[in-house]
Motif scaffolding. Structure first.
Motif, short mmCIF file in Angstrom:
data_model
loop_
_atom_site.label_atom_id
_atom_site.label_comp_id
_atom_site.label_asym_id
_atom_site.label_seq_id
_atom_site.Cartn_x
_atom_site.Cartn_y
_atom_site.Cartn_z
N GLN A 6 0.84 -1.19 0.00
CA GLN A 6 0.00 0.00 0.00
C GLN A 6 0.88 1.25 0.00
O GLN A 6 1.74 1.42 0.86
N LYS A 7 0.65 2.12 -1.01
CA LYS A 7 1.43 3.35 -1.10
C LYS A 7 0.84 4.40 -0.18
O LYS A 7 -0.37 4.46 0.01
N MET A 8 1.74 5.20 0.40
CA MET A 8 1.29 6.28 1.26
C MET A 8 2.15 7.51 1.04
O MET A 8 3.33 7.40 0.71
N THR A 9 1.52 8.66 1.21
CA THR A 9 2.20 9.95 1.11
C THR A 9 2.00 10.67 2.43
O THR A 9 0.88 10.75 2.94
N ILE A 10 3.09 11.19 2.99
CA ILE A 10 3.02 11.92 4.25
C ILE A 10 3.58 13.32 4.00
O ILE A 10 4.74 13.46 3.60
N LYS A 11 2.74 14.33 4.21
CA LYS A 11 3.15 15.73 4.03
C LYS A 11 3.33 16.35 5.41
O LYS A 11 2.39 16.43 6.19
N TYR A 12 4.56 16.78 5.68
CA TYR A 12 4.89 17.40 6.95
C TYR A 12 4.91 18.91 6.81
O TYR A 12 5.40 19.44 5.82
#
Length: 129
Positions: free
Chosen positions: A89-95
């Motif tokens: 499962q791909k995930m994107t985390i924007k900080y």
């Protein structure tokens, strides 16, 4: 004597400006704890500011490093993105956060499987060894 006082004042102010720059420098390893479903997990990110560009890495649970993307740093404000894959499962985390001294507080917006959630973080800079 007057010239000496002026020179000391200029040097002192220059030192203060340099110390203030160092205070907001994001370079270093930042660590915090995340709690989800009653489980606590340590997170970290290594940031480096070089020639005005913010780069860095974040370790994955299996010991690999993920490069940060789209890093920005200005006046203590920090943003960057991490793309990961977990069990296919791909995930994107924007900080997005603010650095003040050895404190980095902000939010991480996690987009995984079409679901988005925001989590707050309060990271501390690891002391240099």
């Amino acid at each position: 004597m007057r010239m000496f006082a002026i020179a000391a004042l200029v040097l002192g102010l220059t030192g203060l400006v340099h110390a203030d720059d160092k205070k907001t420098d994001p370079t270093g390893t930042w660590k915090w704890t995340v709690e989800r479903n009653g489980q606590k997990t340590e997170r970290s990110v290594k940031l480096e500011l070089k020639d005005g560009k913010l780069t860095g890495t974040s370790p994955t649970p299996d010991g690999k490093e993920t490069k940060l993307e789209d890093g920005t740093f200005k006046d203590g404000d920090v943003t960057f993105t991490i793309h990961r894959e977990n069990n296919g499962q791909k995930m994107t985390i924007k900080y997005k956060g603010k650095i003040e001294g050895d404190s980095f507080k902000g939010t991480a917006e996690v987009d995984a499987g079409g679901e988005t959630r925001k989590v707050e973080f309060d990271a501390k800079r690891e002391k240099a060894k």
